[in-house]
Structure formats: structure tokens, C-alpha cells
Design a protein around this motif. Structure first.
Motif, short mmCIF file in Angstrom:
data_model
loop_
_atom_site.label_atom_id
_atom_site.label_comp_id
_atom_site.label_asym_id
_atom_site.label_seq_id
_atom_site.Cartn_x
_atom_site.Cartn_y
_atom_site.Cartn_z
N SER A 112 73.57 -65.51 -58.49
CA SER A 112 72.72 -66.85 -59.19
C SER A 112 71.40 -66.76 -59.60
O SER A 112 70.67 -66.33 -58.74
N ARG A 114 68.35 -69.00 -61.62
CA ARG A 114 68.09 -70.36 -62.23
C ARG A 114 67.08 -70.03 -63.27
O ARG A 114 65.92 -69.18 -62.97
N ASP A 117 66.35 -75.88 -65.62
CA ASP A 117 67.04 -76.66 -64.89
C ASP A 117 68.68 -76.09 -64.69
O ASP A 117 69.64 -76.76 -64.31
N ASN A 118 68.93 -74.95 -65.11
CA ASN A 118 70.24 -74.25 -65.20
C ASN A 118 70.30 -73.26 -64.43
O ASN A 118 69.72 -72.46 -64.07
N GLU A 119 71.76 -73.29 -63.92
CA GLU A 119 72.28 -71.92 -63.05
C GLU A 119 73.11 -71.09 -63.92
O GLU A 119 74.06 -71.74 -64.74
N ASP A 174 60.11 -72.67 -69.26
CA ASP A 174 60.91 -72.82 -68.00
C ASP A 174 60.89 -71.61 -67.02
O ASP A 174 60.86 -70.57 -67.38
N GLY A 178 65.74 -66.63 -58.39
CA GLY A 178 67.05 -66.13 -58.07
C GLY A 178 67.09 -65.34 -56.91
O GLY A 178 66.06 -65.31 -56.24
#
Length: 178
Positions: A112, A114, A117-119, A174, A178
């Protein structure tokens, strides 16, 4: 083909902008819905493709975002002995992170990440076609040395694909983790 652009969702006031379907824009700016019957013939005409053009829709239950890293672009430029523009790779996102050049290839698939604000899920390195060797401005100029370098020195990879299941918004500045 380099002079054509695509957008999804569409960036025009055409019918496909309302329906949410992809739209292609020819070099003169005319908008074509991806499902218009005349589009393959028009594409073939503008790129002198005597055998024609086939357009196939790909069904996925996810989206894919191409990410490249500033550190890798800088190293590539150093290795080539000249500036290589990030735009040559047609990325969705360019990340300036505290990573060593080409460190993205050591990241584990499926991990994952990031971004803002998104994964996202790391899908795989981007196996390069000839696209980066063509001038990103639409000029019909090819940099064959860049293409050879990517194949021979970078195992034909540059950039990574991130997988996303829902539409997201990413903004300049942004953070990434991870």
C-alpha cells in the motif's frame, strides 16, 4: 498519434463529457467520443495508417496510475548526459520523494502507498514501449538513444503503476508514504 490527446472524464462540452465516456481530441482540437464509429478511420487518416486502426475497450474493475520519480528522472538525465523531460514518459503523477534513483523498482508489488489522502496498491513497474522516445510536444522526432538506454540499462522499465479502485484527487504538494 502523438498529436492526439485523450481525457476521461472529458474536458469538453460534448455529449460524452456528460456521459462520462472517454473523449479523444485530434491535433486540430476536434473532440471524438471513444465509441464513435468514424473514429478509427479518422485516426488512421491522421497518422497515415494504411492498414487502419482498431479501438478496443478494456474492462477493468480498477484504475491504473503511472507514477515516475524525480530522482529517477534526474539520474537518467545524468546517465544520458542531457536533460530528459519527465513529460516523455506521459506520467499521471511525478513524485519528488526522498528516495534513491530507481528505488521504486525495489518496492514490493501489492504494498500500500498513500499519496495525499488516497491509498493505492503498487501494481508493477511500467514496461516501456517506444512512447518515451517520441517528442512529447507532438513533433515527429524520435530519440532512439533514449529508447535503447531504457531497454539495455533499465531492463526496459521506467515508472511504476499504482492501482486504485475509486476515483481520486491528487494535488500538487500532496505527501507520499508507504
Amino acid at each position: 498519434m502523438m498529436g492526439w490527446e485523450a481525457a476521461w472524464p472529458a474536458q469538453c462540452g460534448c455529449a460524452d463529457a456528460v456521459s462520462g465516456e472517454p473523449v479523444l481530441y485530434e491535433p486540430g482540437g476536434a473532440a471524438w467520443g471513444a465509441d464513435e464509429a468514424e473514429l478509427p478511420a479518422r485516426l488512421a487518416e491522421t497518422i497515415d495508417a494504411e492498414k487502419g486502426v482498431e479501438i478496443r475497450k478494456v474492462k477493468r474493475d480498477y484504475g491504473r496510475i503511472l507514477v515516475i520519480f524525480e530522482a529517477s528522472v534526474r539520474r537518467l538525465s545524468e546517465q544520458m548526459g542531457r536533460e530528459i523531460e519527465a513529460a516523455r514518459f506521459r506520467p499521471n503523477v511525478v513524485v519528488d520523494a526522498d528516495l534513491a534513483p530507481y528505488a521504486e523498482y525495489e518496492l514490493e508489488r501489492g504494498m500500500s502507498i498513500r499519496l495525499g489522502d488516497n491509498e493505492f496498491t503498487l501494481q508493477k513497474p511500467c514496461e516501456r514501449c517506444v512512447l518515451p522516445s517520441w517528442d512529447p510536444t507532438g513533433e515527429n522526432v524520435r530519440d532512439k538513444e533514449l529508447h535503447k538506454f531504457i531497454i539495455n540499462e533499465l531492463d526496459n522499465h521506467f515508472g511504476i503503476y499504482l492501482r486504485v479502485n475509486d476515483p481520486v484527487t491528487i494535488k500538487v504538494g500532496d505527501g507520499i508514504s508507504g
